[in-house]
Design a protein around this motif. Sequence first.
Motif, PDB file in Angstrom:
ATOM      1  N   VAL A  37      15.978  -4.909  12.360  1.00 44.27           N
ATOM      2  CA  VAL A  37      15.463  -4.366  11.084  1.00 44.27           C
ATOM      3  C   VAL A  37      13.937  -4.252  11.500  1.00 44.27           C
ATOM      4  O   VAL A  37      13.468  -5.308  11.879  1.00 44.27           O
ATOM      5  N   PHE A  38      13.371  -3.193  10.913  1.00 45.15           N
ATOM      6  CA  PHE A  38      12.054  -2.939  11.325  1.00 45.15           C
ATOM      7  C   PHE A  38      11.089  -3.194   9.881  1.00 45.15           C
ATOM      8  O   PHE A  38      11.805  -2.754   8.889  1.00 45.15           O
ATOM      9  N   GLU A  39       9.901  -3.512  10.048  1.00 45.10           N
ATOM     10  CA  GLU A  39       9.367  -3.692   8.820  1.00 45.10           C
ATOM     11  C   GLU A  39       7.810  -3.094   8.963  1.00 45.10           C
ATOM     12  O   GLU A  39       7.087  -3.306   9.912  1.00 45.10           O
ATOM     13  N   SER A  40       7.457  -2.234   8.196  1.00 39.73           N
ATOM     14  CA  SER A  40       6.035  -1.489   8.146  1.00 39.73           C
ATOM     15  C   SER A  40       5.347  -2.198   7.406  1.00 39.73           C
ATOM     16  O   SER A  40       5.539  -2.445   6.127  1.00 39.73           O
ATOM     17  N   MET A  41       3.719  -2.298   7.461  1.00 44.98           N
ATOM     18  CA  MET A  41       2.924  -2.691   6.431  1.00 44.98           C
ATOM     19  C   MET A  41       1.674  -1.743   6.170  1.00 44.98           C
ATOM     20  O   MET A  41       1.354  -1.199   7.091  1.00 44.98           O
ATOM     21  N   VAL A  42       1.396  -1.600   5.151  1.00 42.87           N
ATOM     22  CA  VAL A  42       0.269  -0.862   4.547  1.00 42.87           C
ATOM     23  C   VAL A  42      -0.626  -1.867   3.605  1.00 42.87           C
ATOM     24  O   VAL A  42      -0.074  -2.709   2.851  1.00 42.87           O
ATOM     25  N   LEU A  43      -1.817  -1.869   4.128  1.00 44.00           N
ATOM     26  CA  LEU A  43      -2.930  -2.671   3.222  1.00 44.00           C
ATOM     27  C   LEU A  43      -3.681  -1.701   2.166  1.00 44.00           C
ATOM     28  O   LEU A  43      -4.181  -0.689   2.655  1.00 44.00           O
ATOM     29  N   LEU A  44      -3.540  -2.410   1.007  1.00 43.52           N
ATOM     30  CA  LEU A  44      -4.270  -1.771  -0.246  1.00 43.52           C
ATOM     31  C   LEU A  44      -5.561  -2.644  -0.579  1.00 43.52           C
ATOM     32  O   LEU A  44      -5.503  -3.723  -0.793  1.00 43.52           O
ATOM     33  N   GLN A  45      -6.893  -1.825  -0.618  1.00 41.80           N
ATOM     34  CA  GLN A  45      -7.743  -2.796  -1.228  1.00 41.80           C
ATOM     35  C   GLN A  45      -7.863  -2.435  -2.927  1.00 41.80           C
ATOM     36  O   GLN A  45      -7.958  -1.246  -2.953  1.00 41.80           O
ATOM     37  N   ILE A  46      -7.910  -3.632  -3.720  1.00 39.14           N
ATOM     38  CA  ILE A  46      -7.867  -3.299  -5.278  1.00 39.14           C
ATOM     39  C   ILE A  46      -9.068  -4.185  -5.697  1.00 39.14           C
ATOM     40  O   ILE A  46      -9.631  -5.344  -5.312  1.00 39.14           O
ATOM     41  N   ASP A  47      -9.967  -3.267  -6.420  1.00 38.50           N
ATOM     42  CA  ASP A  47     -11.107  -3.947  -7.187  1.00 38.50           C
ATOM     43  C   ASP A  47     -10.630  -4.680  -8.598  1.00 38.50           C
ATOM     44  O   ASP A  47     -10.229  -3.601  -9.453  1.00 38.50           O
ATOM     45  N   ILE A 138      -0.523 -10.627  -2.198  1.00 32.59           N
ATOM     46  CA  ILE A 138      -1.963 -10.570  -2.246  1.00 32.59           C
ATOM     47  C   ILE A 138      -2.449 -11.685  -0.935  1.00 32.59           C
ATOM     48  O   ILE A 138      -1.853 -12.521  -0.857  1.00 32.59           O
ATOM     49  N   VAL A 139      -3.268 -10.988  -0.129  1.00 36.81           N
ATOM     50  CA  VAL A 139      -3.753 -11.724   0.947  1.00 36.81           C
ATOM     51  C   VAL A 139      -4.795 -12.681   0.425  1.00 36.81           C
ATOM     52  O   VAL A 139      -5.727 -12.444  -0.337  1.00 36.81           O
ATOM     53  N   PRO A 140      -4.617 -14.071   0.643  1.00 37.00           N
ATOM     54  CA  PRO A 140      -5.275 -14.951  -0.037  1.00 37.00           C
ATOM     55  C   PRO A 140      -6.733 -14.976   0.371  1.00 37.00           C
ATOM     56  O   PRO A 140      -7.127 -14.613   1.494  1.00 37.00           O
ATOM     57  N   GLY A 141      -7.750 -15.112  -0.638  1.00 36.53           N
ATOM     58  CA  GLY A 141      -8.740 -15.184  -0.558  1.00 36.53           C
ATOM     59  C   GLY A 141      -9.647 -13.781  -0.482  1.00 36.53           C
ATOM     60  O   GLY A 141     -10.764 -13.649  -0.158  1.00 36.53           O
ATOM     61  N   THR A 142      -8.886 -12.824  -0.736  1.00 41.97           N
ATOM     62  CA  THR A 142      -9.120 -11.285  -0.407  1.00 41.97           C
ATOM     63  C   THR A 142      -8.787 -10.347  -1.784  1.00 41.97           C
ATOM     64  O   THR A 142      -8.182 -11.010  -2.516  1.00 41.97           O
ATOM     65  N   GLN A 143      -9.279  -9.309  -1.618  1.00 42.12           N
ATOM     66  CA  GLN A 143      -8.955  -8.339  -2.653  1.00 42.12           C
ATOM     67  C   GLN A 143      -7.970  -7.373  -2.011  1.00 42.12           C
ATOM     68  O   GLN A 143      -7.845  -6.216  -2.521  1.00 42.12           O
ATOM     69  N   LEU A 144      -7.373  -7.727  -0.820  1.00 46.31           N
ATOM     70  CA  LEU A 144      -6.356  -6.876  -0.228  1.00 46.31           C
ATOM     71  C   LEU A 144      -4.842  -7.251  -0.712  1.00 46.31           C
ATOM     72  O   LEU A 144      -4.619  -8.434  -0.944  1.00 46.31           O
ATOM     73  N   VAL A 145      -4.081  -6.163  -0.614  1.00 42.22           N
ATOM     74  CA  VAL A 145      -2.618  -6.435  -1.047  1.00 42.22           C
ATOM     75  C   VAL A 145      -1.765  -5.804   0.183  1.00 42.22           C
ATOM     76  O   VAL A 145      -1.907  -4.504   0.335  1.00 42.22           O
ATOM     77  N   GLU A 146      -0.807  -6.590   0.516  1.00 46.48           N
ATOM     78  CA  GLU A 146      -0.090  -6.120   1.693  1.00 46.48           C
ATOM     79  C   GLU A 146       1.302  -5.209   0.968  1.00 46.48           C
ATOM     80  O   GLU A 146       1.976  -6.205   0.228  1.00 46.48           O
TER      81      GLU A 146
END
Length: 222
Positions: A37-47, A138-146
């Motif tokens: 099983v393969f997993e792909s990730m995209v990071l989104l920055q949310i204000d 949510i990546v802890p301490g950031t405005q990034l979402v995995e």
Amino acid sequence: SFGAMWRTIAKRKVIILLTTAIIFATVAVYTLRAKPVFESMVLLQIDPDRSANLGLEDVVAEKSGSEDPDARMQTEVMLIKSDTVAARVLEAEGLARNPEFAGPKAGAASATTDIRTMNPLERQALLAKFKGALTVRIVPGTQLVEVRFRSTDPKLAAEVANAVAQQYMQRNFQTHYEGALQVSNWLSKQMAELQAKAVEAQRKLADFQKENNIVGTDENDN
């Protein structure tokens, strides 16, 4: 006693060995046949300070600062995981007819990739399978979402992860546009009402001038 236990084991050693061998062989066959099983990730920055749309209620909320940024981030995560975004991805990527996602019988029960026209049970099954392979956090301490998506096909995993991010952004753009359109329509209505009131006020002023023999409204007039 220990001697009696040993004699019992010795008598049944063939059964024990056979059982162990069967279990080992079963595990080995499953391991060899199981697909990775393969997993792909995209990071989104949310204000979180940016309004989800341009409606008047959100404008008021922004000005008053009454909405918690953390709550906004959680709201955006729920939107990414929503049925709306999932349905858009399923339709855009044609996943209902993709054997790597829907299985070997993909497309047999559906003549269309539009899940809105599918059988409700089939639609719910596809949505459940999609959400089971999707992880949003949510990546802890950031405005990034995995945004992560798992599949036995690495290409499909990457395409779907990117599609989720794209459909989420398109949904936000559409929401912004619809919000701006609502505000524009509201302002146009208010302007029309103000113009109507201005015309009515001018008419009443003209009637008042006529009834009281007032020639003009200049401040030098009596």
